[in-house]
Design a protein around this motif. Structure first.
Motif, PDB file in Angstrom:
ATOM      1  N   GLN A   1     -83.910 -74.291  20.237  1.00  0.00           N
ATOM      2  CA  GLN A   1     -82.842 -73.589  19.550  1.00  0.00           C
ATOM      3  C   GLN A   1     -81.713 -74.598  19.434  1.00  0.00           C
TER       4      GLN A   1
ATOM      5  N   ASP B   1     -79.483 -61.564  18.512  1.00  0.00           N
ATOM      6  CA  ASP B   1     -80.164 -62.869  18.433  1.00  0.00           C
ATOM      7  C   ASP B   1     -79.786 -63.708  17.213  1.00  0.00           C
ATOM      8  N   ALA B   2     -79.028 -63.116  16.275  1.00  0.00           N
ATOM      9  CA  ALA B   2     -78.536 -63.970  15.185  1.00  0.00           C
ATOM     10  C   ALA B   2     -77.289 -64.726  15.622  1.00  0.00           C
ATOM     11  N   GLU B   3     -76.701 -64.309  16.745  1.00  0.00           N
ATOM     12  CA  GLU B   3     -75.423 -64.908  17.147  1.00  0.00           C
ATOM     13  C   GLU B   3     -75.503 -65.798  18.377  1.00  0.00           C
ATOM     14  N   ILE B   4     -76.420 -65.482  19.299  1.00  0.00           N
ATOM     15  CA  ILE B   4     -76.486 -66.293  20.522  1.00  0.00           C
ATOM     16  C   ILE B   4     -77.917 -66.740  20.806  1.00  0.00           C
ATOM     17  N   PHE B   5     -78.028 -67.791  21.593  1.00  0.00           N
ATOM     18  CA  PHE B   5     -79.350 -68.319  21.945  1.00  0.00           C
ATOM     19  C   PHE B   5     -80.079 -67.330  22.832  1.00  0.00           C
ATOM     20  N   ARG B   6     -81.397 -67.296  22.668  1.00  0.00           N
ATOM     21  CA  ARG B   6     -82.224 -66.478  23.542  1.00  0.00           C
ATOM     22  C   ARG B   6     -82.741 -67.376  24.659  1.00  0.00           C
TER      23      ARG B   6
ATOM     24  N   ARG C   1     -86.476 -60.804  14.280  1.00  0.00           N
ATOM     25  CA  ARG C   1     -86.761 -62.219  14.450  1.00  0.00           C
ATOM     26  C   ARG C   1     -87.971 -62.426  15.342  1.00  0.00           C
TER      27      ARG C   1
ATOM     28  N   ASP D   1     -85.384 -70.200  10.352  1.00  0.00           N
ATOM     29  CA  ASP D   1     -85.378 -68.852  10.908  1.00  0.00           C
ATOM     30  C   ASP D   1     -86.702 -68.244  10.513  1.00  0.00           C
TER      31      ASP D   1
ATOM     32  N   ASN E   1     -72.832 -72.868  12.368  1.00  0.00           N
ATOM     33  CA  ASN E   1     -72.433 -72.563  13.752  1.00  0.00           C
ATOM     34  C   ASN E   1     -73.079 -71.308  14.308  1.00  0.00           C
ATOM     35  N   ARG E   2     -74.348 -71.195  14.087  1.00  0.00           N
ATOM     36  CA  ARG E   2     -75.095 -70.086  14.676  1.00  0.00           C
ATOM     37  C   ARG E   2     -76.443 -70.623  15.123  1.00  0.00           C
ATOM     38  N   PRO E   3     -77.158 -69.878  16.001  1.00  0.00           N
ATOM     39  CA  PRO E   3     -78.439 -70.420  16.474  1.00  0.00           C
ATOM     40  C   PRO E   3     -79.498 -70.465  15.378  1.00  0.00           C
TER      41      PRO E   3
END
Lengths: 202, 263
Positions: A146, B112-117, A122, A114, A153-155
């Motif tokens: 990604q 953006d911490a939870e899903i792909f961009r 980010r 990250d 279980n997160r990106p």
């Protein structure tokens, strides 16, 4: 036995060539066998990351071992000054969190990360790409992706594991800790510092 | 190799009716926007089918936010849109609700911490191809996907993106073949979904004694303590005695993985 016959400079010693070819073939077979071994089991992965952790603890480095849902992985946080190679006035301080995780399908370690800027937001993949001169010659989408963190279980950003096997193959015969050897190759892409002590011990 | 072709086509043609509504807190216009209805392929991905949805709602939000990336929400959760649409539906759709599936659209505060961009389609393609390659590593040590040309990869991607069954399967059939005189893949590419994510394991389609392994064997391996567990995929609950090799050849998503949702 030499390849060169002084009696007749144009007559090559055929026996010697055949012998050499045989030796070569055995060598190739041996390397191939080793290459197959470059597939790393999860158990081996854990052994290697625990060895890294032991060195980290003895040198006051900051690697941490995490256990989540039966998955073990290493993490480390580090801040780095990034410069745009095309415009040195464009700089930013980035905080990286590196994760060394295991990929079950490829049976290799994966370097994930990250990256945030100073205000805590980010940094996107495209912006990150711009700040790294080591990445210039690569296609972004073939190199970084990604991915789902296998334990959290997160990106998270990751180096695509399809090339890792080849890198590991190169160290299969010589390295005591192939994860350290592999990190020493890929670390430049993510500004990861790796102390000499790790390299000396692998 | 897959031979029940009509099943492949049935699976390919699975569609879901969806009603998209803009989050009411993001409406900056005096008029309330109309909901937007779409029939979407179960096998596709939301970022591939929602350009029109964004265009429809963007004129109703604050102009400063109109450049922001869209994201989708259902039941208070951001939709992990790197999962195929059918997987999200089988995993999340509330049984007490009726169709269409009501989804909330956001153009602000991207999680953006939870899903792909997915800022563009190239990023979706890159993700899709990486799944497909991973599946081939499991099935054939990566030898088939690795020996394909760029144009084959493009054909797979365009076939999916443009909903062209024949175009997609002309190349995908090679990935579904077995090699080296065996009728089995090395491992079965699958993901087993629970509420907060998925698990993967190395599972072979054939036992040490040469017998075909079944869905039941896979579930026993994944959930040794839960003998009653069942899974859903493509809206179906497949019989537990279905052979894994057949399942993989016929019920895999276009990324060549079986996506099994625990029910």
């Amino acid at each position: 036995m030499s390849l060169f016959n002084p009696e007749d400079p144009f007559e090559i010693d055929l026996i010697s060539i055949t012998e050499r070819a045989a030796v070569f073939n055995v060598e190739i077979k041996r390397i191939n066998a080793k290459m197959d071994n470059a597939i790393m089991s999860y158990k081996d992965f854990v052994t290697y990351i625990e060895a890294i952790l032991a060195i980290s603890n003895s040198t006051s480095d900051y690697w941490k071992l995490n256990v989540v849902n039966d998955n073990k992985f290493l993490t480390k946080k580090q801040s780095v000054l990034l410069e745009n190679p095309e415009d040195i006035n464009e700089r930013l301080i980035a905080t990286f969190e590196y994760h060394v995780v295991y990929n079950i399908s490829y049976a290799v370690p994966v370097l994930c990360f990250d990256v945030w800027n100073q205000n805590g937001s980010r940094i996107s993949l495209e912006d990150y790409w711009k700040y790294n001169k080591h990445l210039r010659d690569f296609n972004m989408h073939d190199t970084l992706t990604q991915t789902d963190h296998p334990a959290l279980n997160r990106p998270i950003f990751a180096f695509h594991p399809c090339k890792t096997h080849e890198i590991l193959k190169g160290f299969a015969r010589t390295s005591k800790n192939p994860i350290v050897s592999w990190l020493s190759v890929v670390r430049h892409f993510v500004h990861l510092e790796l102390l000499e002590t790790y390299i000396k011990n692998c | 190799m897959a031979n029940d072709r009509e099943i492949l086509r049935e699976i390919w043609e699975g569609k879901l009716p969806i009603c998209f509504r803009l989050d009411s807190e993001e409406v900056a216009d005096v008029r309330e926007p109309d909901p937007f209805y779409l029939m979407v392929p179960r096998l596709s991905y939301f970022p591939l089918v929602t350009d029109k949805v964004k265009r429809h709602f963007v004129k109703y939000v604050d102009s400063e936010k109109s450049e922001q990336e869209m994201w989708l929400e259902y039941n208070g959760q951001p939709l992990k849109w790197h999962y195929p649409i059918g997987v999200l539906f089988d995993l999340l759709f509330d049984k007490d609700e009726i169709l269409p599936w009501n989804i909330t659209v956001h153009l602000d505060k991207f999680p953006d911490a939870e899903i792909f961009r997915f800022s563009n389609k190239d990023m979706v393609e890159s993700y899709f191809m990486s799944c497909l390659k991973e599946a081939d590593v499991l099935k054939h040590r990566g030898q088939i996907a690795g020996s394909m040309q760029k144009k084959d990869h493009n054909q797979l991607w365009l076939g999916l993106q443009n909903d062209k069954f024949d175009q997609f399967w002309a190349v995908n059939r090679k990935l579904m073949e077995t090699t080296n005189d065996t009728e089995y893949f090395k491992y079965i590419p699958f993901r087993c979904y629970l509420e907060n994510g998925y698990k993967q394991k190395l599972v072979k389609p054939v036992g040490d004694n040469g017998s075909k392994r079944t869905l039941q064997d896979l579930l026993n391996e994944m959930f040794p303590d839960q003998p009653e567990v069942q899974i859903k995929t493509h809206g179906l609950i497949p019989p537990l005695d279905t052979p894994l090799q057949w399942l993989s050849e016929h019920l895999s998503y276009p990324d060549n993985f079986l996506h099994l949702c625990v029910v």
